[in-house]
Design an enzyme around this catalytic site. Structure first.
Site: not given
Ligand code: SAH
Length: 436
Positions: A203, A226, A248, A279-281, A309-310, A361, A390
């Protein structure tokens, strides 16, 4: 540099340990592990030093410790008296044992606790599998030397082997395959081709990156990242790795994604180790699936490294259990992304499930989300929460009903990535700093 570091060969040599207590016993262990024959004595007799390669004193009478130190110094035998720097000719470092790799850390006695903390960090960075990697290198050492007499070429091939496919196979416990890769590489004397790693960066907090991601960041030739990947995470990447930003724009999504796919394929075909950092997974709303398909289609080798993931990061830091025996028996990851302004979502089964909903999103489409869920029978009082950034030190939370989120969300938002959590379990959050 305050001390000159060396590694001592002790196999078949004598080592004197003076003292009876637990510290002396603890000091004797690594000497024995390094192959020394350890002589334990409770009082000092100069004859005990005969033939010794090293001496250690602890838990012995003061006069004996002084005598040991003086005699050893006079005879040029390295001596250490625990916690008595004035009686020592060497100090013992904090060590990490990844046999045959040994890492030693010293603060020259200035801050031993800090040295131990540094050791813990390095320990986390260098998984035990590095020992197996070194063993593989040792096995092929002579063959590599014979096959590649030119030093520069040998170094290039070795670097590729030790950071490339063979290393990844060793880390995955597939030593036999790794050995075949080494053999094939030696046959052709060419470094193996490039590879793409679709890596989840978590995150945004540096310490929520997995050890595997960290290792790959340290080895990558090029990092394609990204917007969601924070600087804290990127800072951990190899300094001389090329960085390509492919953030993007909302509008021309499709074209940009195709360009990213093509870029990954091209970089791998140039023989580079590519980390596609997301970001995230990478497989949760990250378009990792599309990139994986494109790589497979182009015949480029790739591997996926999961990330936090977030939804998991947001919930953990907000103290919200995503599932709870008495409140939520499922958790659903959804995208609130709209197509031509419409939220294309089947609300009935979501409400029927009665679990936790984690909407990615979803900030822009919150009004449509509320409308759809309530129209299909969700209780308007169901706890909900908006969580921005988060899992980072800048996490912000807006708690309340969906109504509150819709009314106050837009003004509350500071435009960071935000997630919507909805469900009874959201109301069961226990915050670590809540009063009892
Ligand atoms: N692959 C990412 C998600 C990508 S889509 C994952 O697994 O987390 C992008 C969306 O993820 C953002 O619009 C938001 O809704 C969420 N997101 C990503 N990072 C976040 C964070 N640190 N805190 C809250 N929401 C987050």
């Amino acid at each position: 540099m305050r001390h000159y570091p060396i590694f001592l060969e002790l196999h078949g040599r004598l080592a004197l340990v003076l003292g009876d207590g637990p510290i002396a016993a603890r000091k004797a262990e690594p000497l024995a592990a390094a192959g020394a024959t350890v002589i334990r004595k409770s009082t000092f007799d100069p004859k005990d030093l005969d033939g010794c390669a090293i001496a250690i004193g602890a838990d012995a009478p003061e006069a004996d410790l002084h005598a040991l130190s003086a005699a050893a110094l006079a005879r040029g035998i390295p001596v250490n008296v625990v916690d008595r720097p004035e009686l020592c000719s060497y100090i013992t470092p904090a060590t990490i044992d990844r046999d045959p790799i040994t890492i030693a850390v010293s603060s020259a006695g200035a801050a031993p606790v800090l040295a131990r903390l540094i050791r813990a960090r390095i320990e986390a960075l260098i998984p035990p599998a590095y020992g197996r990697l070194a063993a593989l290198a040792e096995r092929f050492k002579d063959a590599i030397r014979t096959r590649l007499p030119d030093l520069a070429q040998r170094r290039r091939v070795l670097e590729t082997l030790l950071t490339g496919e063979a290393a990844d196979l060793v880390f995955a416990g597939r030593e036999d395959e790794a050995a075949r890769v080494v053999e094939a590489t030696l046959e052709s004397a060419e470094p193996s081709g490039g590879m793409v790693f679709l890596v989840g960066g978590g995150p945004g907090a540096a310490d929520l990156v997995t050890l595997r991601a960290l290792r790959l960041l340290g080895e990558a030739d090029v990092i394609v990242h990204d917007r969601l990947v924070g600087d804290d995470v990127l800072d951990m990447a190899r300094r001389d790795a090329e960085r390509i930003y492919v953030g993007k724009q909302r509008a021309n999504h499709c074209l940009v994604q195709e360009e990213i796919n093509a870029l990954l394929v091209r970089l791998a075909r140039e023989g580079r180790k590519v980390v596609r950092l997301k970001g995230g997974d990478p497989f949760v709303f990250g378009r990792g699936g599309e990139e994986a398909e494109a790589l497979a289609e182009a015949g480029v080798r790739f591997e996926v490294v999961p990330g936090v993931t977030a939804a998991l990061a947001c919930a953990a830091q907000a103290g919200i259990p995503l599932t709870h025996r008495h409140a939520a028996r499922s958790v659903t990851f959804l995208t609130g992304h709209t197509k031509e302004g419409r939220l294309d979502m089947d609300f009935a089964p979501l409400v029927a499930l009665g679990g936790t909903l984690a909407v990615y999103m979803g900030v822009v489409s919150l009004p449509q989300l509320r409308h759809g869920l309530l129209a299909h029978g969700l209780d308007p009082a169901t706890p909900a929460m908006l969580i921005e950034r988060g899992g980072t030190s800048r996490q912000r939370e807006l708690r309340g009903s969906l109504d509150r989120l819709v009314d106050e969300g837009p003004a509350w938002s500071t435009k960071g990535p935000a997630l919507v959590l909805i469900g009874a379990a959201v109301g069961r959050g226990v915050h670590f700093n809540a009063s009892p």
